[in-house]
Enzyme design. Structure first.
Site, short mmCIF file in Angstrom:
data_model
loop_
_atom_site.label_atom_id
_atom_site.label_comp_id
_atom_site.label_asym_id
_atom_site.label_seq_id
_atom_site.Cartn_x
_atom_site.Cartn_y
_atom_site.Cartn_z
N ASP A 163 5.01 0.86 11.98
CA ASP A 163 3.80 0.19 11.47
C ASP A 163 3.69 -1.26 11.95
OD1 ASP A 163 3.08 2.50 10.20
OD2 ASP A 163 3.74 1.88 8.21
N ARG A 200 0.90 14.90 13.18
CA ARG A 200 1.38 14.70 11.82
C ARG A 200 1.35 15.97 10.96
NH1 ARG A 200 -0.95 9.15 9.50
NH2 ARG A 200 0.96 9.18 8.30
N ARG A 212 -8.67 -0.54 4.78
CA ARG A 212 -7.78 0.48 4.20
C ARG A 212 -6.43 -0.13 3.83
NH1 ARG A 212 -7.38 6.05 7.25
NH2 ARG A 212 -5.95 6.22 5.51
N LYS A 217 0.83 -1.21 0.00
CA LYS A 217 0.00 0.00 0.00
C LYS A 217 0.87 1.27 0.00
CE LYS A 217 -1.75 1.50 4.09
NZ LYS A 217 -1.45 2.90 4.45
N ASN A 218 1.83 1.32 0.90
CA ASN A 218 2.59 2.56 1.06
C ASN A 218 3.61 2.80 -0.05
OD1 ASN A 218 1.07 3.12 3.26
ND2 ASN A 218 2.63 2.59 4.78
C1 EPZ Z 1 4.43 7.06 6.17
O1 EPZ Z 1 3.66 8.14 6.70
C2 EPZ Z 1 3.48 5.89 6.09
N1 EPZ Z 1 2.37 6.21 5.23
C3 EPZ Z 1 2.98 5.51 7.50
O2 EPZ Z 1 2.20 4.34 7.39
C4 EPZ Z 1 4.21 5.21 8.37
O3 EPZ Z 1 3.78 4.94 9.68
C5 EPZ Z 1 5.18 6.39 8.36
O4 EPZ Z 1 5.54 6.74 6.99
C6 EPZ Z 1 6.47 6.13 9.12
O5 EPZ Z 1 7.14 5.03 8.58
C7 EPZ Z 1 2.51 6.14 3.91
O6 EPZ Z 1 3.55 5.80 3.39
C8 EPZ Z 1 1.32 6.46 3.08
P1 EPZ Z 1 6.53 10.49 8.04
P2 EPZ Z 1 4.22 9.62 6.63
O7 EPZ Z 1 6.39 11.75 7.29
O8 EPZ Z 1 4.98 9.81 5.38
C9 EPZ Z 1 6.82 13.87 11.39
C10 EPZ Z 1 0.31 2.95 7.89
O9 EPZ Z 1 -0.20 2.44 8.91
N2 EPZ Z 1 6.64 14.84 10.31
O10 EPZ Z 1 7.73 9.64 7.77
O11 EPZ Z 1 3.10 10.54 6.92
C11 EPZ Z 1 5.58 13.01 11.62
O12 EPZ Z 1 4.62 13.67 12.40
C12 EPZ Z 1 0.84 4.37 7.90
O13 EPZ Z 1 0.39 2.35 6.80
C13 EPZ Z 1 6.79 16.19 10.60
O14 EPZ Z 1 7.07 16.57 11.73
O15 EPZ Z 1 5.21 9.62 7.87
C14 EPZ Z 1 6.16 11.78 12.27
O16 EPZ Z 1 6.37 12.02 13.62
C15 EPZ Z 1 0.52 5.15 9.10
N3 EPZ Z 1 6.61 17.10 9.59
C16 EPZ Z 1 7.53 11.64 11.57
O17 EPZ Z 1 7.80 12.93 11.00
C17 EPZ Z 1 6.30 16.70 8.31
O18 EPZ Z 1 6.15 17.57 7.43
C18 EPZ Z 1 7.58 10.62 10.45
O19 EPZ Z 1 6.46 10.80 9.59
C19 EPZ Z 1 6.17 15.33 8.04
C20 EPZ Z 1 6.36 14.41 9.06
#
Ligand code: EPZ
Length: 428
Positions: free
Chosen positions: A315, A130, A407, A22-23
């Site tokens: 995850d 997020r 999902r 998915k991701n």
């Molecule tokens: C991806 O989300 C995945 N989703 C998530 O999978 C996964 O948990 C996550 O990466 C971490 O591996 C998809 O790929 C669609 P991040 P993403 O940006 O990209 C902070 C699932 O269950 N951050 O790497 O949104 C954020 O809050 C899902 O399949 C900022 O501060 O995650 C978090 O603490 C849930 N500012 C950390 O970085 C930003 O602009 C990592 O988030 C962006 C992120």
């Protein structure tokens, strides 16, 4: 609303085909916005999140056709052809973005191709606040003008984007993917430092290269992208889902069963199999299979800390916690990626698990057995951890809010039932 009923206590045995990730699929679909030629993606999972993004892309003018792709073992990966000839709009509306935060992935490609984009601000969600500041700061570095008005990100780059050196203060999967896509069409060279190293980022990079992008450092935390004037169509096969692989690996371990996961890549889940081996679970990796077995041995308690790849994935945190709930000791599970990812804890506790949360850590004291109960959770991985607990618990577990599972897990009930689980989906 549908529910899943499980009568636990049966060791799972057999084969499970692993679906496309998915991701990885979501950013790959967004990448279709970067070219006016067809992008054909194979091995796409049949999931609600994929349909949500398909709807968003269609509303932007992308033409999408789909065919099934059944293989001999019944694995149905889908083939989607996405053609964004003439874009009819550049707005990702609130109604679609609120259903799925990954909709933010259209921002970079839209801006790069159309010179403008309006994307609803995603807002917080069940697992944390997020923010998207890293996406917006990075695009600003590439020359975009960004304003936040009426709950929307209004981004413009009338004279196109220009390459730059961007050092992410924190590694983010989505921000790396958005910037990577935008940079492929920017003028000049872009360097992304402290880029996310998740395999899904590499999958996107490889697809972009097959579309004519020039990217160095794939798989590392330093990506160098030399912008090109345009990208072409391509055919690409989505990588196997490492979280689905890890989830079924835990299903084998938690039930004391023996599962062979086909179309899997063991190397992608090393951090998970390492924890399982230390817990006393046996694993074997082959070219495209992973076999997982626990043969009567107790589950040893192992401490787990979630980390960006190649560390233990956030995850998989809820699923490993379900396993540790049955250990013969005490395990400390620490979540470092999201601030609110312990929603499964009170539900596991209702089934008899002994878990104490202190800040970002959970102390899990193993118990001999859990007892089935009606449970529900507010996100995908928390929900599946309750399914796993239900498979190993005594008696009946009813998992509510099945739409979370829809999902992200393709044919979850069928795949588990085919390996002996007493599990069914019930509609009221
Ligand atoms: C991806 O989300 C995945 N989703 C998530 O999978 C996964 O948990 C996550 O990466 C971490 O591996 C998809 O790929 C669609 P991040 P993403 O940006 O990209 C902070 C699932 O269950 N951050 O790497 O949104 C954020 O809050 C899902 O399949 C900022 O501060 O995650 C978090 O603490 C849930 N500012 C950390 O970085 C930003 O602009 C990592 O988030 C962006 C992120």
């Amino acid at each position: 609303m549908d529910r899943i009923r499980i009568t636990g206590g049966i060791p799972l045995e057999g084969d499970i085909p692993i679906s496309g990730a998915k991701n990885a699929a979501l950013p790959l679909m967004a990448a279709s916005l970067l070219t006016d030629e067809p992008l054909q993606l194979a091995n796409l999972p049949h999931l609600m999140d994929i349909s949500t993004l398909a709807n968003l892309l269609t509303s932007l003018g992308v033409d999408i056709t789909m065919e099934g792709d059944a293989t001999e073992d019944g694995h149905i990966g889908r083939v989607l052809t996405l053609t964004s000839g003439d874009l009819s709009g550049a707005t990702a509306p609130y109604d679609l973005v609120r259903k799925m935060r990954a909709s933010i992935l259209v921002l970079g490609p839209l801006l790069a191709r159309a010179g403008e984009a309006q994307v609803s601000l995603p807002g917080g969600c069940a697992i944390g606040t997020r923010p998207v500041d890293l996406h917006l700061d990075g695009l600003t570095e590439l020359g975009a003008e960004i304003e936040l008005t009426d709950g929307y990100i209004q981004a413009r780059a009338p004279r196109g984007l220009t390459g730059s050196i961007i050092r992410f203060p924190k590694a983010s999967v989505g921000a790396t993917e958005n910037l990577l896509m935008a940079a492929t069409l920017a003028d000049g060279e872009t360097v992304l430092e402290n880029a996310a190293r998740e395999p899904e980022v590499a999958d996107l990079s490889n697809c972009l290269v097959s579309m004519g992008a020039v990217i160095e450092g794939i798989g590392t935390d330093r990506l160098v992208i030399s912008g090109v004037p345009h990208l072409t169509g391509a055919r690409y096969r989505v990588m196997p889902d490492r979280v689905e692989t890890g989830t079924f690996a835990i299903a084998a371990a938690i039930t004391g069963g023996d599962l062979t996961l086909r179309h899997a890549q063991g190397a992608l889940v090393n951090a998970v199999t390492e924890v399982m081996e230390r817990a006393g679970v046996e694993t074997w990796e082959d070219e495209d299979t992973l076999r997982v077995r626990r043969n009567g041995s107790a589950i040893s308690a192992v401490d787990v800390i979630t980390q960006p790849y190649p560390g233990f994935p956030t995850d998989m945190q809820a699923q490993v916690m379900a396993l540790m709930a049955f250990s013969d000791g005490a395990s400390m599970i620490t979540e470092t990626i999201f601030e609110n990812r312990f929603m499964h804890v009170p539900e596991l506790a209702r089934m008899g698990a002994d878990i104490t949360i202190s800040g970002s850590s959970a102390m899990v004291r193993g118990v001999k057995s859990l007892k089935g109960a009606p449970v529900m959770a507010t996100d995908l991985r928390a929900s599946v951890s309750l399914v796993l607990a239900g498979l190993a618990a005594t008696g009946e577990t009813l998992v509510n809010r099945v739409y979370h599972l829809d999902r992200g897990y393709e044919r979850l009930v069928e795949k588990l039932a085919a390996c002996g689980a007493r599990i069914e989906r019930i509609s009221d």
